[in-house]
Design a protein around this motif. Structure first.
Motif, PDB file in Angstrom:
ATOM      1  N   GLU A  96      -0.940   7.614   0.179  1.00 20.22           N
ATOM      2  CA  GLU A  96      -2.189   7.255  -0.309  1.00 20.22           C
ATOM      3  C   GLU A  96      -2.900   6.869   1.074  1.00 20.22           C
ATOM      4  O   GLU A  96      -4.214   7.558   1.354  1.00 20.22           O
ATOM      5  CB  GLU A  96      -2.330   6.354  -1.233  1.00 20.22           C
ATOM      6  CG  GLU A  96      -3.715   6.179  -1.786  1.00 20.22           C
ATOM      7  CD  GLU A  96      -4.101   4.938  -2.827  1.00 20.22           C
ATOM      8  OE1 GLU A  96      -5.094   4.869  -3.177  1.00 20.22           O
ATOM      9  OE2 GLU A  96      -2.895   4.378  -3.173  1.00 20.22           O
ATOM     10  N   ASP A  97      -2.452   6.141   1.928  1.00 16.33           N
ATOM     11  CA  ASP A  97      -3.009   5.751   3.115  1.00 16.33           C
ATOM     12  C   ASP A  97      -3.310   6.951   4.129  1.00 16.33           C
ATOM     13  O   ASP A  97      -4.147   7.132   4.618  1.00 16.33           O
ATOM     14  CB  ASP A  97      -2.064   4.590   3.850  1.00 16.33           C
ATOM     15  CG  ASP A  97      -2.776   4.152   4.953  1.00 16.33           C
ATOM     16  OD1 ASP A  97      -3.698   3.374   5.066  1.00 16.33           O
ATOM     17  OD2 ASP A  97      -2.127   4.408   5.918  1.00 16.33           O
TER      18      ASP A  97
ATOM     19  N   MET B  35       1.014  -1.237  -0.121  1.00 14.29           N
ATOM     20  CA  MET B  35       0.126  -0.165   0.015  1.00 14.29           C
ATOM     21  C   MET B  35       0.976   1.348  -0.105  1.00 14.29           C
ATOM     22  O   MET B  35       1.846   1.357   0.890  1.00 14.29           O
ATOM     23  CB  MET B  35      -0.741   0.071   1.055  1.00 14.29           C
ATOM     24  CG  MET B  35      -1.622   1.080   1.264  1.00 14.29           C
ATOM     25  SD  MET B  35      -2.568   1.169   2.805  1.00 14.29           S
ATOM     26  CE  MET B  35      -3.633  -0.159   2.782  1.00 14.29           C
ATOM     27  N   ASN B  36       0.526   2.378  -0.781  1.00 17.83           N
ATOM     28  CA  ASN B  36       1.220   3.553  -0.631  1.00 17.83           C
ATOM     29  C   ASN B  36       0.791   4.330   0.343  1.00 17.83           C
ATOM     30  O   ASN B  36      -0.129   4.284   0.744  1.00 17.83           O
ATOM     31  CB  ASN B  36       0.554   4.221  -1.983  1.00 17.83           C
ATOM     32  CG  ASN B  36       1.594   5.706  -2.290  1.00 17.83           C
ATOM     33  OD1 ASN B  36       1.014   6.687  -1.546  1.00 17.83           O
ATOM     34  ND2 ASN B  36       2.397   5.668  -3.131  1.00 17.83           N
ATOM     35  N   GLN B  37       2.136   4.750   0.925  1.00 18.07           N
ATOM     36  CA  GLN B  37       2.104   5.272   2.391  1.00 18.07           C
ATOM     37  C   GLN B  37       1.247   6.536   2.544  1.00 18.07           C
ATOM     38  O   GLN B  37       0.462   7.047   3.265  1.00 18.07           O
ATOM     39  CB  GLN B  37       3.320   5.283   3.021  1.00 18.07           C
ATOM     40  CG  GLN B  37       3.378   5.682   4.514  1.00 18.07           C
ATOM     41  CD  GLN B  37       4.642   5.896   5.223  1.00 18.07           C
ATOM     42  OE1 GLN B  37       5.760   5.782   4.267  1.00 18.07           O
ATOM     43  NE2 GLN B  37       4.787   5.894   6.485  1.00 18.07           N
TER      44      GLN B  37
END
Length: 383
Positions: free
Chosen positions: A5-6, A1-3
């Motif tokens: 984006e999260d 998961m893209n940090q």
């Protein structure tokens, strides 16, 4: 998961949903924060995630609020104010918050230089009534100061009364203290504590589940109590009325398996009615009266033990057993001769004569025409 984006997704979710919503956390657990944000946008739940009518209404409410939200602006404001967003999995995220399970925060907004996770390793929550008595304010401030001096972080809610006294007590000794807000960390509420919050932001830490600019909301004061309890190794209720919000923090401490401690108060004091009820009805509540007793509860087993209270040492306590027996043989009133004292004490006359000189030199007895008698000082309980 893209940090990134999260982080952006969690910032948005903080702005549209009430803190710790169990339904939203179930969605996050299943599809992640970006996926949960997409569920809110589209209104389409994962096929294997059941939802009732009330939950669907909440989903629609979030979708409407999302249209007016601006998480990018919130993050930009953070940069200007020196506020940072800490998310689950970040090095600064306290893993104790995960004990809240479905009620855990989506993220936390922090203002101040201290490291949250590090400071919560040895932390105690001190909470209580806003309408505190002079006794409660003094106990909170003194206990917080002593805990802070011994390296413990004092966690509280930033409210008037006991909370503010606890924060100020820790600050007075240049110790660590954390305030958990029910509003944005840039919103000084209550206004009377504005100076206190400014000092804490400079030296310590202010935290909130709500984005900057969020005004206080009545229900969120109760919701934030779970965070206070989860961040701490134990919670001390310093003073609480029967309907005090501090009792809600006590309930969360018990639910999370944290130590619950209570400071006793006067039996006829309205300010202590809630504390006394906890001591009477909660078998897991521990009565504490000082910093040492708090540390004994939350500290290391077998190491952080409170010293056992001891009675004052009186002059007669320093006497050897035989000398004390001679002293105890004296009548409360009048005088007695050596032979009488020897018979009553069951000690030979030669020994008694030797002890009379010692007792006279110590100020316990004095000579009279009829023999020996107790001095006025020796008749009192504190000699």
């Amino acid at each position: 998961m893209n940090q990134g984006e999260d982080r952006a997704a969690r910032a948005a979710l903080c702005g549209i949903a009430e803190p710790g919503d169990t339904f939203l956390n179930r969605i996050i657990d299943q599809v992640g924060a970006p996926g949960a944000l997409n569920v809110v946008r589209t209104g389409r739940l994962p096929a294997d995630l059941p939802a009732g009518e009330g939950e669907m209404r909440r989903l629609e409410h979030w979708r409407i609020r999302l249209r007016a939200s601006a998480p990018e602006e919130d993050l930009a404001i953070c940069d200007e104010l020196g506020v940072r967003l800490v998310c689950p999995g970040d090095p600064e995220w306290p893993t104790t918050l995960d004990d809240l399970e479905a009620a855990r925060p989506y993220a936390l907004w922090l203002r101040g230089p201290a490291d949250l996770r590090n400071r919560c390793l040895r932390s105690v929550a001190l909470v209580g009534s806003r309408a505190a008595s002079a006794y409660g304010l003094r106990v909170a401030a003194e206990m917080a100061a002593e805990l802070a001096e011994r390296g413990w972080t004092v966690v509280s809610g930033g409210a008037l009364g006991i909370d503010a006294a606890a924060h100020r007590g820790a600050l007075a000794v240049d110790g660590m203290t954390i305030a958990v807000f029910a509003n944005g960390v840039d919103v000084p509420y209550p206004g009377g504590n504005e100076g206190l919050f400014a000092e804490m932001a400079r030296r310590n830490l202010l935290i909130s589940e709500s984005p900057p600019g969020t005004p206080p909301h009545r229900l969120r004061f109760l919701v934030r109590n779970r965070v206070i309890a989860a961040l701490s190794r134990g919670t001390v209720i310093v003073e609480a009325e029967r309907r005090s919000g501090a009792l809600n923090t006590a309930a969360w401490a018990r639910k999370l398996g944290r130590s619950l401690m209570v400071v006793p108060g006067q039996v006829d004091s309205r300010s202590s009615a809630g504390c006394l009820r906890l001591l009477r009805e909660e078998p897991d509540a521990t009565l504490v009266t000082c910093c040492d007793e708090v540390i004994e509860v939350v500290g290391r087993i077998g190491t952080d033990l409170a010293p056992r209270p001891s009675a004052p040492v009186l002059p007669r306590d320093r006497l050897d057993q035989v000398t004390r027996a001679v002293l105890e043989s004296f009548p409360a009133r009048g005088a007695a001769g050596p032979a009488q004292l020897a018979a009553k004490a069951g000690i030979d006359l030669l020994t008694v004569n030797g002890k009379l000189g010692l007792l006279s030199a110590g100020g316990f007895i004095e000579r009279t025409a009829d023999g020996w008698r107790l001095t006025r000082a020796a008749k009192t309980r504190d000699y």
